[in-house]
Design a protein around this motif. Structure first.
Motif, PDB file in Angstrom:
ATOM      1  N   ASP A 156       0.836  -1.030  -0.032  1.00 43.05           N
ATOM      2  CA  ASP A 156      -0.055  -0.025   0.066  1.00 43.05           C
ATOM      3  C   ASP A 156       0.880   1.132  -0.020  1.00 43.05           C
ATOM      4  OD1 ASP A 156       0.913  -0.494   2.556  1.00 43.05           O
ATOM      5  OD2 ASP A 156      -0.905   0.338   3.488  1.00 43.05           O
ATOM      6  N   PHE A 157       2.089   1.163  -0.111  1.00 39.92           N
ATOM      7  CA  PHE A 157       2.936   2.363  -0.176  1.00 39.92           C
ATOM      8  C   PHE A 157       3.963   2.387  -1.450  1.00 39.92           C
ATOM      9  CE2 PHE A 157       2.100   2.901   4.122  1.00 39.92           C
ATOM     10  CZ  PHE A 157       2.037   4.430   4.403  1.00 39.92           C
ATOM     11  N   ARG A 158       3.466   1.439  -2.315  1.00 37.96           N
ATOM     12  CA  ARG A 158       3.863   1.524  -3.767  1.00 37.96           C
ATOM     13  C   ARG A 158       3.588   2.908  -4.371  1.00 37.96           C
ATOM     14  NH1 ARG A 158       5.644  -4.289  -6.416  1.00 37.96           N
ATOM     15  NH2 ARG A 158       6.472  -5.280  -4.579  1.00 37.96           N
ATOM     16  N   PRO A 159       3.922   3.213  -5.600  1.00 39.83           N
ATOM     17  CA  PRO A 159       3.635   4.617  -6.155  1.00 39.83           C
ATOM     18  C   PRO A 159       2.095   4.428  -6.456  1.00 39.83           C
ATOM     19  CG  PRO A 159       5.826   3.773  -7.128  1.00 39.83           C
ATOM     20  CD  PRO A 159       5.262   2.664  -6.220  1.00 39.83           C
ATOM     21  N   LEU A 160       1.667   3.695  -7.255  1.00 37.84           N
ATOM     22  CA  LEU A 160       0.259   3.754  -7.394  1.00 37.84           C
ATOM     23  C   LEU A 160      -0.645   3.765  -6.375  1.00 37.84           C
ATOM     24  CD1 LEU A 160      -0.093   1.595 -10.839  1.00 37.84           C
ATOM     25  CD2 LEU A 160       0.029   4.138 -10.849  1.00 37.84           C
ATOM     26  N   ALA A 161      -0.514   2.836  -5.385  1.00 40.60           N
ATOM     27  CA  ALA A 161      -1.157   2.939  -4.247  1.00 40.60           C
ATOM     28  C   ALA A 161      -1.281   4.355  -3.489  1.00 40.60           C
ATOM     29  CB  ALA A 161      -0.657   1.805  -3.142  1.00 40.60           C
ATOM     30  N   ARG A 165      -3.693   6.882  -2.046  1.00 35.97           N
ATOM     31  CA  ARG A 165      -3.594   7.202  -0.540  1.00 35.97           C
ATOM     32  C   ARG A 165      -3.465   8.839  -0.337  1.00 35.97           C
ATOM     33  NH1 ARG A 165      -1.447   5.349   4.587  1.00 35.97           N
ATOM     34  NH2 ARG A 165      -1.347   3.220   3.726  1.00 35.97           N
ATOM     35  N   MET A 166      -2.756   9.339  -1.378  1.00 38.43           N
ATOM     36  CA  MET A 166      -2.701  10.812  -1.286  1.00 38.43           C
ATOM     37  C   MET A 166      -3.809  11.306  -2.081  1.00 38.43           C
ATOM     38  SD  MET A 166       1.571  11.182  -1.865  1.00 38.43           S
ATOM     39  CE  MET A 166       1.463  11.015  -3.535  1.00 38.43           C
ATOM     40  N   ALA A 426       6.276  12.416  -2.917  1.00 40.94           N
ATOM     41  CA  ALA A 426       5.629  12.249  -1.672  1.00 40.94           C
ATOM     42  C   ALA A 426       5.349  13.758  -1.017  1.00 40.94           C
ATOM     43  CB  ALA A 426       6.325  11.488  -0.545  1.00 40.94           C
ATOM     44  N   SER A 427       6.018  14.577  -1.664  1.00 43.77           N
ATOM     45  CA  SER A 427       5.473  16.232  -1.091  1.00 43.77           C
ATOM     46  C   SER A 427       4.407  16.673  -1.720  1.00 43.77           C
ATOM     47  CB  SER A 427       6.930  17.018  -1.473  1.00 43.77           C
ATOM     48  OG  SER A 427       6.945  17.514  -2.530  1.00 43.77           O
ATOM     49  N   ILE A 428       3.722  16.093  -2.860  1.00 43.71           N
ATOM     50  CA  ILE A 428       2.746  16.462  -3.475  1.00 43.71           C
ATOM     51  C   ILE A 428       1.343  16.973  -2.273  1.00 43.71           C
ATOM     52  CG2 ILE A 428       0.608  16.085  -5.044  1.00 43.71           C
ATOM     53  CD1 ILE A 428       2.765  14.641  -6.823  1.00 43.71           C
ATOM     54  N   PRO A 429       1.122  16.337  -1.600  1.00 42.85           N
ATOM     55  CA  PRO A 429      -0.216  16.477  -0.641  1.00 42.85           C
ATOM     56  C   PRO A 429       0.485  17.572   0.209  1.00 42.85           C
ATOM     57  CG  PRO A 429       0.673  14.294  -0.028  1.00 42.85           C
ATOM     58  CD  PRO A 429       1.227  14.821  -1.460  1.00 42.85           C
TER      59      PRO A 429
END
Length: 478
Positions: A156-161, A165-166, A426-429
């Protein structure tokens, strides 16, 4: 360290109690809206491959030029932070291969980011997304590394997941005009056609003084199937690539020139410069004139095919020749310069500015032009939108000043909505969250001063956080 790190829920909201209370309500009204990320530089292959991130340094440190440049400014070398050499002959220090050592360097220097937007983004990433128990420090570096490394191996922490999540509704990558777009094709089949879309970036082809320009023109002929042996073939090949990008879901083009000059050349002059460039005998003056001419040509093509034209001049690229030779572009050594828009854009806007078939979003790294040039242009020409504060301007203070400088002339609805412009996935949100908080504070101030009703403020908040970007970057056929 078993307790969860808790961030202040009122971070970046106004300090004044009355305004803060209003801002809380306005912010919460938009806090959970999906993210529309229409300008960024995350590599599309990250999603197409969808492999687990290798380690915390690979995800959070090495690709983030904001973070890297701060550590470099304090004496660290790019190689010590895992930034690879551009080729085996570029020289320089041995590249650090131990991600734990890179992570430790970051944690030991956490204090360097005090007061910076990087600090805000990192706190949001580490606490909200990856659920680390405490801020980084020299003492807890290894503990945090181990927890984060374990988290990154989860499915659940792979890029598409993580995209889910974000809460990212749509994400645009930035792609060379020479890209075969195969990764975008795979993702469109997997996710649908409007989740991860390309953006057409032709800069290396329109700057004829570029060291690899002739090779790229040959590659353009190969990928387009159009002979680029003369100027007219060059234009036809660019049109073909734009059509390919549109077929792959593209909404926009992206142009990062040094100046905003859009003066067109007579066809004969453009043809002559193109011939000289193919022969390797083009002057610096002709290189600049051709780049300006090609911005005009790109606007003409946008009026034809509907791609939104994004223009962000005013950055001197690769200020350090040594860093460029060793590590290549985009390593934190692009530095803003003064740029003039009003006269420079006039040729383009005289021809296309009133057209309902042309759309242009203007960005700057020089906040002094917001009220003097950009807001008046966006407030007059129906084809023009003013882009969000970004890249050196994407801090709380600059975002507030943007609203104070631009809204009184351009209003809210001649702006583009927020763009995050990040390579650090990971900084997008975190970046969108900061923008929403600053906008909530600005709207709360208008409500507190009886310049806006609360219902209007909340409706505007939704527009700024979500709707405006969808409208500004509408698909060409819409």
């Amino acid at each position: 360290m078993t307790e969860q790190w808790q961030l202040d829920p009122d971070r970046a909201l106004p300090a004044d109690p009355t305004t803060r209370d209003l801002a809380r309500t306005i912010y919460r009204h938009a806090a959970t809206l999906p993210l529309v990320s229409m300008h960024g530089h995350v590599d599309v292959d990250l999603f197409a491959d969808n492999q687990a991130f290798g380690d915390p340094a690979e995800l959070l440190i090495t690709p983030d030029h904001y973070l890297v440049r701060m550590l470099v400014s304090q004496g660290y070398r790019h190689a010590e932070l895992g930034v690879p050499h551009r080729d085996r002959d570029s020289g320089g220090d041995p590249v650090e291969r131990d991600p734990r050592a890179i992570w430790r360097r970051f944690c030991e220097n956490w204090h360097l980011f005090r007061g910076t937007p990087t600090r805000y983004w990192l706190e949001h990433e580490l606490a909200e997304i990856f659920e680390l128990p405490a801020p980084p420090s020299a003492k807890n570096a290894d503990v945090l590394y181990d927890q984060l490394a374990e988290t990154l191996q989860r499915a659940d922490f792979r890029p598409l997941a993580l995209l889910d999540r974000m809460n990212v509704q749509i994400l645009a990558t930035t792609d060379s005009a020479l890209s075969d777009l195969s990764s975008h094709g795979r993702l469109a089949r997997q996710l649908g056609p409007a989740r991860i879309v390309p953006t057409f970036r032709p800069d290396s082809l329109v700057h004829v003084g570029h060291h690899a320009w002739t090779a790229e023109v040959d590659r353009l002929a190969e990928v387009s199937g159009v002979d680029t042996g003369d100027y007219q073939g060059f234009l036809a090949a660019l049109r073909q690539r734009r059509r390919a990008f549109i077929d792959a879901g593209a909404r926009a083009t992206d142009h990062g020139h040094l100046t905003a000059d859009t003066t067109p050349l007579p066809t004969a002059s453009a043809e002559r410069i193109y011939r000289d460039a193919l022969a390797g005998n083009v002057s610096p003056a002709d290189t600049e004139a051709f780049a300006a001419h090609m911005l005009f040509q790109m606007a003409e093509m946008s009026a034809e095919d509907g791609l939104v034209m994004q223009l962000h001049p005013g950055v001197l690229r690769n200020h350090s020749g040594e860093i460029y030779r060793q590590h290549g572009p985009d390593q934190g050594f692009d530095v803003p310069v003064r740029v003039e828009f009003t006269r420079s854009l006039r040729p383009l806007l005289e021809k296309f500015g009133l057209s309902d078939r042309f759309r242009c979003i203007l960005f700057t790294t020089d906040e002094t032009v917001y009220s003097r040039e950009l807001a008046p242009l966006a407030g007059a020409y129906p084809s023009v939108r003013l882009g969000a504060p970004w890249w050196f301007l994407d801090s709380p203070e600059q975002m507030r000043r943007f609203r104070e400088s631009a809204v009184e002339t351009a209003g809210f609805y001649n702006t583009s909505g927020f763009v995050d412009d990040t390579r650090a996935f990971a900084s997008i949100p975190a970046r969108h969250d900061l923008s929403r908080r600053i906008d909530a504070g600005y709207l709360a101030k208008l409500v507190a001063e009886a310049r806006l009703g609360m219902d209007e403020a909340m409706d505007t908040m939704v527009d700024l956080a979500h709707r405006l970007a969808l409208t500004a970057y509408a698909a060409p056929h819409d």
